[in-house]
Design a protein around this motif. Sequence first.
Motif, PDB file in Angstrom:
ATOM      1  N   ARG A  99      41.712   7.725   6.068  1.00 30.27           N
ATOM      2  CA  ARG A  99      40.661   8.849   6.879  1.00 30.27           C
ATOM      3  C   ARG A  99      40.962   8.644   8.317  1.00 30.27           C
ATOM      4  O   ARG A  99      41.206   7.733   9.101  1.00 30.27           O
ATOM      5  CB  ARG A  99      39.501   8.299   6.261  1.00 30.27           C
ATOM      6  CG  ARG A  99      38.683   7.089   7.093  1.00 30.27           C
ATOM      7  CD  ARG A  99      37.698   6.542   6.231  1.00 30.27           C
ATOM      8  NE  ARG A  99      36.872   5.642   6.896  1.00 30.27           N
ATOM      9  CZ  ARG A  99      37.103   4.474   7.285  1.00 30.27           C
ATOM     10  NH1 ARG A  99      38.392   4.145   6.968  1.00 30.27           N
ATOM     11  NH2 ARG A  99      36.307   3.783   7.702  1.00 30.27           N
ATOM     12  N   ASP A 100      40.282   9.861   8.847  1.00 25.75           N
ATOM     13  CA  ASP A 100      39.975   9.871  10.339  1.00 25.75           C
ATOM     14  C   ASP A 100      38.695  10.442  10.350  1.00 25.75           C
ATOM     15  O   ASP A 100      38.295  11.604  10.102  1.00 25.75           O
ATOM     16  CB  ASP A 100      41.005  10.999  10.776  1.00 25.75           C
ATOM     17  CG  ASP A 100      40.773  11.097  12.346  1.00 25.75           C
ATOM     18  OD1 ASP A 100      39.826  10.892  12.937  1.00 25.75           O
ATOM     19  OD2 ASP A 100      41.789  11.482  13.101  1.00 25.75           O
ATOM     20  N   LYS A 101      37.795   9.466  10.710  1.00 27.96           N
ATOM     21  CA  LYS A 101      36.347   9.881  10.581  1.00 27.96           C
ATOM     22  C   LYS A 101      35.881  10.761  11.537  1.00 27.96           C
ATOM     23  O   LYS A 101      35.102  11.667  11.572  1.00 27.96           O
ATOM     24  CB  LYS A 101      35.591   8.604  10.802  1.00 27.96           C
ATOM     25  CG  LYS A 101      35.858   7.405   9.587  1.00 27.96           C
ATOM     26  CD  LYS A 101      34.841   6.192   9.952  1.00 27.96           C
ATOM     27  CE  LYS A 101      33.350   6.473   9.600  1.00 27.96           C
ATOM     28  NZ  LYS A 101      32.590   5.364   9.629  1.00 27.96           N
ATOM     29  N   ALA A 102      36.438  10.618  12.715  1.00 25.22           N
ATOM     30  CA  ALA A 102      36.138  11.687  13.855  1.00 25.22           C
ATOM     31  C   ALA A 102      36.742  13.234  13.578  1.00 25.22           C
ATOM     32  O   ALA A 102      35.726  14.064  13.980  1.00 25.22           O
ATOM     33  CB  ALA A 102      37.073  11.444  15.158  1.00 25.22           C
ATOM     34  N   LYS A 103      37.732  13.170  12.550  1.00 24.46           N
ATOM     35  CA  LYS A 103      38.045  14.644  12.174  1.00 24.46           C
ATOM     36  C   LYS A 103      37.420  14.806  10.854  1.00 24.46           C
ATOM     37  O   LYS A 103      37.661  16.020  10.304  1.00 24.46           O
ATOM     38  CB  LYS A 103      39.288  14.528  12.213  1.00 24.46           C
ATOM     39  CG  LYS A 103      40.197  14.579  13.304  1.00 24.46           C
ATOM     40  CD  LYS A 103      41.695  14.909  13.408  1.00 24.46           C
ATOM     41  CE  LYS A 103      42.494  14.772  14.674  1.00 24.46           C
ATOM     42  NZ  LYS A 103      41.802  16.045  15.588  1.00 24.46           N
ATOM     43  N   ASN A 104      36.646  13.973  10.220  1.00 22.59           N
ATOM     44  CA  ASN A 104      36.170  14.203   8.939  1.00 22.59           C
ATOM     45  C   ASN A 104      37.109  14.757   7.856  1.00 22.59           C
ATOM     46  O   ASN A 104      37.131  15.401   7.129  1.00 22.59           O
ATOM     47  CB  ASN A 104      35.070  15.343   8.936  1.00 22.59           C
ATOM     48  CG  ASN A 104      33.799  15.156   9.695  1.00 22.59           C
ATOM     49  OD1 ASN A 104      33.258  13.622   9.646  1.00 22.59           O
ATOM     50  ND2 ASN A 104      33.428  15.734  10.410  1.00 22.59           N
ATOM     51  N   THR A 105      38.210  14.097   7.857  1.00 24.39           N
ATOM     52  CA  THR A 105      39.661  14.405   7.320  1.00 24.39           C
ATOM     53  C   THR A 105      39.957  13.033   6.327  1.00 24.39           C
ATOM     54  O   THR A 105      40.067  11.846   7.140  1.00 24.39           O
ATOM     55  CB  THR A 105      40.747  14.763   7.956  1.00 24.39           C
ATOM     56  OG1 THR A 105      39.843  15.924   8.578  1.00 24.39           O
ATOM     57  CG2 THR A 105      41.704  15.294   7.102  1.00 24.39           C
TER      58      THR A 105
ATOM     59  N   SER B  77      46.234  16.792   3.396  1.00 21.11           N
ATOM     60  CA  SER B  77      45.026  16.852   4.120  1.00 21.11           C
ATOM     61  C   SER B  77      43.967  17.147   3.403  1.00 21.11           C
ATOM     62  O   SER B  77      43.750  18.234   2.725  1.00 21.11           O
ATOM     63  CB  SER B  77      45.258  17.048   5.575  1.00 21.11           C
ATOM     64  OG  SER B  77      46.206  16.665   6.133  1.00 21.11           O
TER      65      SER B  77
ATOM     66  N   SER C   8      33.576  19.821   5.858  1.00 19.80           N
ATOM     67  CA  SER C   8      32.611  20.081   6.887  1.00 19.80           C
ATOM     68  C   SER C   8      31.371  20.381   6.179  1.00 19.80           C
ATOM     69  O   SER C   8      31.204  20.086   4.934  1.00 19.80           O
ATOM     70  CB  SER C   8      33.236  21.621   7.400  1.00 19.80           C
ATOM     71  OG  SER C   8      33.406  22.566   6.182  1.00 19.80           O
TER      72      SER C   8
ATOM     73  N   THR D 237      28.367  16.185   6.486  1.00 19.48           N
ATOM     74  CA  THR D 237      29.569  15.304   6.373  1.00 19.48           C
ATOM     75  C   THR D 237      28.808  13.805   6.451  1.00 19.48           C
ATOM     76  O   THR D 237      29.603  12.706   5.922  1.00 19.48           O
ATOM     77  CB  THR D 237      30.832  15.241   7.360  1.00 19.48           C
ATOM     78  OG1 THR D 237      30.080  15.311   8.673  1.00 19.48           O
ATOM     79  CG2 THR D 237      31.380  16.717   6.821  1.00 19.48           C
TER      80      THR D 237
ATOM     81  N   TYR E  27      43.594  11.621   4.051  1.00 21.79           N
ATOM     82  CA  TYR E  27      44.650  12.039   3.801  1.00 21.79           C
ATOM     83  C   TYR E  27      45.436  11.275   2.745  1.00 21.79           C
ATOM     84  O   TYR E  27      44.643  10.285   2.141  1.00 21.79           O
ATOM     85  CB  TYR E  27      45.669  11.598   5.097  1.00 21.79           C
ATOM     86  CG  TYR E  27      45.193  12.235   6.213  1.00 21.79           C
ATOM     87  CD1 TYR E  27      45.643  13.413   6.843  1.00 21.79           C
ATOM     88  CD2 TYR E  27      44.255  11.336   7.270  1.00 21.79           C
ATOM     89  CE1 TYR E  27      45.212  13.778   7.971  1.00 21.79           C
ATOM     90  CE2 TYR E  27      44.036  12.083   8.510  1.00 21.79           C
ATOM     91  CZ  TYR E  27      44.343  13.343   8.922  1.00 21.79           C
ATOM     92  OH  TYR E  27      43.949  13.611  10.079  1.00 21.79           O
TER      93      TYR E  27
ATOM     94  N   GLU F  32      40.028  18.423   4.799  1.00 21.20           N
ATOM     95  CA  GLU F  32      38.977  18.299   5.862  1.00 21.20           C
ATOM     96  C   GLU F  32      37.966  18.598   5.149  1.00 21.20           C
ATOM     97  O   GLU F  32      37.554  19.489   4.637  1.00 21.20           O
ATOM     98  CB  GLU F  32      39.274  19.300   6.990  1.00 21.20           C
ATOM     99  CG  GLU F  32      38.492  19.344   8.131  1.00 21.20           C
ATOM    100  CD  GLU F  32      38.814  20.267   9.187  1.00 21.20           C
ATOM    101  OE1 GLU F  32      38.302  20.276  10.208  1.00 21.20           O
ATOM    102  OE2 GLU F  32      39.790  21.150   9.019  1.00 21.20           O
TER     103      GLU F  32
END
Length: 125
Positions: free
Chosen positions: A72-78, A21, A25, A28, A80, A23
């Motif tokens: 990606r998980d755009k809501a989590k700015n992450t 992962s 910050s 972003t 994988y 993340e």
Amino acid sequence: QVQLVESGGGLAQAGGSLRLSCEASGRTSSIYGMGWFRQAPGKEREFVAALSWNSGNIYSSDSVKGRFTISRDKAKNTVYLQMNSLKPEDTAVYYCAAQVYYRGVYDFGSQYDYWGQGTQVTVSS
């Protein structure tokens, strides 16, 4: 500025799986793409996979196609990296990177602006 923190590295047996992962910050909203690179001891940094942040278009190296999947998980700015069917040759420090200034290409390290500290992946025989 963008900060990137990788996690999920560790030990795995050949044929096993790991999920990395990264993340992001900071600023972003400025990210155009994110990628994964790896560097084994004594070897140069190698492109693994990348994606366009907004469209989700995926780019992968031939060496990992069919085994590794970037998402990606755009809501989590992450972002994988799911790594399956691991091989000892996959042993390396894995880095994620963010492209903030647009280039439109993602397969070289010079095309990125921010880097994480890396996470070690070790695959035993």
